[in-house]
Scaffold this motif. Structure first.
Motif, PDB file in Angstrom:
ATOM      1  N   LEU A  71       0.806  -1.216   0.000  1.00 23.44           N
ATOM      2  CA  LEU A  71       0.000   0.000   0.000  1.00 23.44           C
ATOM      3  C   LEU A  71       0.842   1.270   0.000  1.00 23.44           C
ATOM      4  O   LEU A  71       0.425   2.294  -0.517  1.00 23.44           O
ATOM      5  CB  LEU A  71      -0.933   0.011   1.221  1.00 23.44           C
ATOM      6  CG  LEU A  71      -1.880  -1.174   1.362  1.00 23.44           C
ATOM      7  CD1 LEU A  71      -2.648  -1.074   2.669  1.00 23.44           C
ATOM      8  CD2 LEU A  71      -2.832  -1.251   0.191  1.00 23.44           C
ATOM      9  N   ASP A  72       2.023   1.195   0.612  1.00 26.43           N
ATOM     10  CA  ASP A  72       2.816   2.403   0.769  1.00 26.43           C
ATOM     11  C   ASP A  72       4.255   1.998   1.064  1.00 26.43           C
ATOM     12  O   ASP A  72       4.539   0.843   1.412  1.00 26.43           O
ATOM     13  CB  ASP A  72       2.254   3.245   1.923  1.00 26.43           C
ATOM     14  CG  ASP A  72       2.889   4.625   2.026  1.00 26.43           C
ATOM     15  OD1 ASP A  72       3.508   5.062   1.047  1.00 26.43           O
ATOM     16  OD2 ASP A  72       2.753   5.253   3.092  1.00 26.43           O
ATOM     17  N   ALA A  73       5.180   2.947   0.925  1.00 29.92           N
ATOM     18  CA  ALA A  73       6.586   2.709   1.248  1.00 29.92           C
ATOM     19  C   ALA A  73       7.260   4.041   1.515  1.00 29.92           C
ATOM     20  O   ALA A  73       6.920   5.057   0.904  1.00 29.92           O
ATOM     21  CB  ALA A  73       7.296   1.982   0.107  1.00 29.92           C
ATOM     22  N   SER A  74       8.210   4.036   2.427  1.00 28.02           N
ATOM     23  CA  SER A  74       9.066   5.188   2.686  1.00 28.02           C
ATOM     24  C   SER A  74      10.472   4.645   2.863  1.00 28.02           C
ATOM     25  O   SER A  74      10.784   4.001   3.876  1.00 28.02           O
ATOM     26  CB  SER A  74       8.609   5.936   3.941  1.00 28.02           C
ATOM     27  OG  SER A  74       9.502   7.008   4.229  1.00 28.02           O
ATOM     28  N   LEU A  75      11.325   4.872   1.879  1.00 27.82           N
ATOM     29  CA  LEU A  75      12.647   4.243   1.861  1.00 27.82           C
ATOM     30  C   LEU A  75      13.782   5.244   1.935  1.00 27.82           C
ATOM     31  O   LEU A  75      14.950   4.859   1.800  1.00 27.82           O
ATOM     32  CB  LEU A  75      12.789   3.402   0.578  1.00 27.82           C
ATOM     33  CG  LEU A  75      11.718   2.319   0.392  1.00 27.82           C
ATOM     34  CD1 LEU A  75      11.867   1.656  -0.960  1.00 27.82           C
ATOM     35  CD2 LEU A  75      11.802   1.290   1.503  1.00 27.82           C
ATOM     36  N   ASP A  76      13.484   6.520   2.172  1.00 33.26           N
ATOM     37  CA  ASP A  76      14.546   7.518   2.182  1.00 33.26           C
ATOM     38  C   ASP A  76      14.804   8.115   3.560  1.00 33.26           C
ATOM     39  O   ASP A  76      15.591   9.036   3.705  1.00 33.26           O
ATOM     40  CB  ASP A  76      14.224   8.642   1.193  1.00 33.26           C
ATOM     41  CG  ASP A  76      12.838   9.231   1.430  1.00 33.26           C
ATOM     42  OD1 ASP A  76      12.163   8.790   2.382  1.00 33.26           O
ATOM     43  OD2 ASP A  76      12.435  10.123   0.658  1.00 33.26           O
ATOM     44  N   GLY A  77      14.145   7.610   4.596  1.00 35.78           N
ATOM     45  CA  GLY A  77      14.349   8.123   5.946  1.00 35.78           C
ATOM     46  C   GLY A  77      15.349   7.289   6.722  1.00 35.78           C
ATOM     47  O   GLY A  77      15.987   6.374   6.194  1.00 35.78           O
ATOM     48  N   SER A  78      15.473   7.587   8.012  1.00 33.64           N
ATOM     49  CA  SER A  78      16.399   6.825   8.857  1.00 33.64           C
ATOM     50  C   SER A  78      15.863   5.442   9.174  1.00 33.64           C
ATOM     51  O   SER A  78      16.637   4.536   9.486  1.00 33.64           O
ATOM     52  CB  SER A  78      16.650   7.588  10.162  1.00 33.64           C
ATOM     53  OG  SER A  78      15.421   7.810  10.855  1.00 33.64           O
ATOM     54  N   ARG A  79      14.539   5.270   9.090  1.00 32.40           N
ATOM     55  CA  ARG A  79      13.923   3.959   9.333  1.00 32.40           C
ATOM     56  C   ARG A  79      13.021   3.621   8.144  1.00 32.40           C
ATOM     57  O   ARG A  79      11.819   3.835   8.190  1.00 32.40           O
ATOM     58  CB  ARG A  79      13.116   3.968  10.634  1.00 32.40           C
ATOM     59  CG  ARG A  79      13.925   4.208  11.886  1.00 32.40           C
ATOM     60  CD  ARG A  79      13.036   4.198  13.109  1.00 32.40           C
ATOM     61  NE  ARG A  79      12.488   2.887  13.375  1.00 32.40           N
ATOM     62  CZ  ARG A  79      11.496   2.650  14.235  1.00 32.40           C
ATOM     63  NH1 ARG A  79      10.916   3.655  14.869  1.00 32.40           N
ATOM     64  NH2 ARG A  79      11.052   1.419  14.423  1.00 32.40           N
ATOM     65  N   PRO A  80      13.597   3.100   7.061  1.00 31.05           N
ATOM     66  CA  PRO A  80      12.775   2.769   5.889  1.00 31.05           C
ATOM     67  C   PRO A  80      11.763   1.677   6.206  1.00 31.05           C
ATOM     68  O   PRO A  80      12.034   0.772   7.007  1.00 31.05           O
ATOM     69  CB  PRO A  80      13.795   2.315   4.845  1.00 31.05           C
ATOM     70  CG  PRO A  80      15.081   2.154   5.546  1.00 31.05           C
ATOM     71  CD  PRO A  80      15.007   2.780   6.872  1.00 31.05           C
ATOM     72  N   TYR A  81      10.588   1.759   5.555  1.00 30.75           N
ATOM     73  CA  TYR A  81       9.554   0.777   5.835  1.00 30.75           C
ATOM     74  C   TYR A  81       8.673   0.577   4.621  1.00 30.75           C
ATOM     75  O   TYR A  81       8.619   1.408   3.708  1.00 30.75           O
ATOM     76  CB  TYR A  81       8.703   1.215   7.034  1.00 30.75           C
ATOM     77  CG  TYR A  81       7.983   2.531   6.853  1.00 30.75           C
ATOM     78  CD1 TYR A  81       6.736   2.589   6.221  1.00 30.75           C
ATOM     79  CD2 TYR A  81       8.548   3.714   7.312  1.00 30.75           C
ATOM     80  CE1 TYR A  81       6.069   3.791   6.053  1.00 30.75           C
ATOM     81  CE2 TYR A  81       7.888   4.928   7.149  1.00 30.75           C
ATOM     82  CZ  TYR A  81       6.651   4.962   6.522  1.00 30.75           C
ATOM     83  OH  TYR A  81       5.987   6.158   6.345  1.00 30.75           O
ATOM     84  N   LEU A  82       7.971  -0.569   4.633  1.00 28.63           N
ATOM     85  CA  LEU A  82       6.952  -0.906   3.646  1.00 28.63           C
ATOM     86  C   LEU A  82       5.635  -1.116   4.375  1.00 28.63           C
ATOM     87  O   LEU A  82       5.619  -1.618   5.505  1.00 28.63           O
ATOM     88  CB  LEU A  82       7.308  -2.181   2.891  1.00 28.63           C
ATOM     89  CG  LEU A  82       8.458  -2.146   1.885  1.00 28.63           C
ATOM     90  CD1 LEU A  82       8.793  -3.566   1.453  1.00 28.63           C
ATOM     91  CD2 LEU A  82       8.070  -1.319   0.679  1.00 28.63           C
ATOM     92  N   VAL A  83       4.530  -0.760   3.737  1.00 28.44           N
ATOM     93  CA  VAL A  83       3.204  -0.942   4.326  1.00 28.44           C
ATOM     94  C   VAL A  83       2.404  -1.873   3.423  1.00 28.44           C
ATOM     95  O   VAL A  83       2.333  -1.669   2.214  1.00 28.44           O
ATOM     96  CB  VAL A  83       2.468   0.406   4.470  1.00 28.44           C
ATOM     97  CG1 VAL A  83       1.105   0.202   5.142  1.00 28.44           C
ATOM     98  CG2 VAL A  83       3.314   1.386   5.264  1.00 28.44           C
ATOM     99  N   THR A  84       1.806  -2.910   4.017  1.00 29.39           N
ATOM    100  CA  THR A  84       0.992  -3.858   3.262  1.00 29.39           C
ATOM    101  C   THR A  84      -0.352  -4.043   3.947  1.00 29.39           C
ATOM    102  O   THR A  84      -0.548  -3.630   5.096  1.00 29.39           O
ATOM    103  CB  THR A  84       1.672  -5.233   3.133  1.00 29.39           C
ATOM    104  OG1 THR A  84       1.753  -5.843   4.439  1.00 29.39           O
ATOM    105  CG2 THR A  84       3.071  -5.104   2.551  1.00 29.39           C
ATOM    106  N   ARG A  85      -1.261  -4.661   3.233  1.00 28.31           N
ATOM    107  CA  ARG A  85      -2.546  -5.042   3.839  1.00 28.31           C
ATOM    108  C   ARG A  85      -2.283  -5.980   5.014  1.00 28.31           C
ATOM    109  O   ARG A  85      -1.468  -6.896   4.927  1.00 28.31           O
ATOM    110  CB  ARG A  85      -3.418  -5.745   2.794  1.00 28.31           C
ATOM    111  CG  ARG A  85      -4.719  -6.328   3.365  1.00 28.31           C
ATOM    112  CD  ARG A  85      -5.689  -6.677   2.258  1.00 28.31           C
ATOM    113  NE  ARG A  85      -5.251  -7.755   1.387  1.00 28.31           N
ATOM    114  CZ  ARG A  85      -5.683  -9.008   1.484  1.00 28.31           C
ATOM    115  NH1 ARG A  85      -6.532  -9.359   2.444  1.00 28.31           N
ATOM    116  NH2 ARG A  85      -5.287  -9.923   0.624  1.00 28.31           N
TER     117      ARG A  85
END
Length: 400
Positions: A71-85
């Motif tokens: 659903l979403d992703a943030s990979l450029d911060g200090s704590r990169p993460y992925l969001v899924t259902r």
């Protein structure tokens, strides 16, 4: 106190794998999602993160009832993460095997493979731990992550890309992993679900890898209707394995309607996270506070009904030998519930009217059930019922 990561409120840790920790979280609209926070040694590999960022948009095109959509992703911060259902269930590796409804499992996994391969995504790490069982339906998680993060620096830091026994022979020999590798893992996963054994045995990773390349799989106990298909899936030669579309055709699977997963809105970007469930219409948006109030009300109703049933059993069992005890139990329950109704009367909760009605109905129902049970069953039988209900309630609470 809950922790925030970007726009998400992390509620509890669900588990961890080679690439990160998974948390149950609420998105900005108060909907449940799963947030995978990458481990620090993975986040330190800029090249791997760049590849993952390029793959995210492809991964987001994978949709269907048997995959946990990205659903979403943030990979450029200090704590990169992925969001899924968020998929509520247990992994295939933790459920009793052999699986009861094997055809349902095989059909669901075949449909998941077709959804991924049609979108151009190779899972690369399909195994029982990455198959969630939700009410008997398989849902594949973590697709595309292993292949995107397959780099020397990441694997050298401790993450293993793939699991021995489910990795195809060509991958073990250092060749590229294509869709054929997922079909091999599909066969190995179904073999485990059918027999309860690893198809290439257990032991050191090197020994298992050697058996994958040089020995046939252990398919003893696989049903006759499935064994030929699994042998083809586990063929050493990738070209001899069926495609995902052929798997669906042979298993009689009608490909599910592919609905693109929703996007997550951040400011002016077209990125809005919504909980998406196949076959369901989108529900009205709720805030975090509304979602919590709804959840509290649901839990309160369950406790009210469950405690009323238990008290009525105890009071009915005590009515003949100890009528004073029975009267005390009913009176205590009634006072507690009426007090709850009084609190609801002066609250601003949108559920106060239904709460008061349910409270008054529970008091009348508890008393009526007590006298009805006492008229039909003996005190000894009712005591056994109450004891059984108590044990079942304790087991349910522990399992929850």
């Amino acid at each position: 106190m809950s922790e925030r990561l970007g726009p998400y409120e992390l509620l509890s840790r669900l588990g961890a794998g080679g690439f990160g920790e998974v948390h149950l979280a609420l998105d900005p609209e108060g909907r449940t999602v799963a947030v995978k926070v990458l481990h620090p040694h993975v986040a330190a590999d800029g090249g791997a993160l760049a590849r993952l960022a390029r793959e995210v948009e492809t991964m987001r095109r994978v949709g269907g009832p048997h995959v946990a959509e990205v659903l979403d992703a943030s990979l450029d911060g200090s704590r990169p993460y992925l969001v899924t259902r968020y998929v509520q269930g247990r992994p295939l590796s933790a459920v009793p095997v052999p699986v009861a409804d094997l055809r349902r499992l095989a059909a669901g996994l075949a449909d998941a493979l077709l959804a991924m391969h049609e979108a151009g995504v190779v899972h690369r790490d399909l195994k029982p731990a990455n198959v969630m069982m939700a009410e008997g339906e398989p849902v594949v998680i973590d697709f595309g992550i292993a292949s995107a993060l397959d780099s020397l620096s990441v694997t050298a830091s401790g993450a293993v890309v793939g699991t021995p026994g489910y990795l195809a022979p060509e991958v073990l020999e250092g060749k590229a992993a294509g869709t054929e590798a997922d079909v091999f893992a599909f066969g190995a996963t179904l073999a485990y679900a059918t027999t309860g054994r690893q198809p290439y045995g257990q032991g050191p990773a090197s020994a298992v890898a050697y058996r994958v390349v040089h020995h046939p799989p252990d398919l003893d106990g696989v049903p006759e209707w499935l064994a030929p298909l699994l042998r083809e899936c586990l063929a050493t030669d990738p070209s001899a394995r069926p495609t995902a579309a052929q798997l669906c055709a042979r298993l009689g699977v009608e490909p599910a309607l592919r609905v693109p997963p929703p996007r997550v809105q951040r400011g002016g970007d077209d990125l809005t996270t919504r909980e998406w469930r196949p076959g369901r219409r989108e529900r009205p948006r709720r805030s975090v506070e509304e979602s919590r109030a709804r959840h509290r009300e649901k839990v309160r109703r369950r406790w009210l009904i469950g405690s009323g049933l238990f008290v009525s059993l105890l009071a009915a069992a005590a009515r003949a030998p100890l009528p004073e005890v029975a009267l005390f139990l009913l009176a205590a329950y009634a006072l507690g519930v009426i007090g709850d109704a009084g609190v609801a009367l002066f609250s601003r909760s949108p559920y106060r009217r239904g709460r008061m009605i349910l409270d008054l109905a529970s008091v009348a129902g508890c008393a009526g059930l007590c006298f009805g049970l006492a008229a039909v069953f003996s005190p000894f039988t009712l005591a056994l019922f109450a004891g059984t209900a108590l044990v079942v309630g304790i087991v349910f609470l522990l399992s929850a």
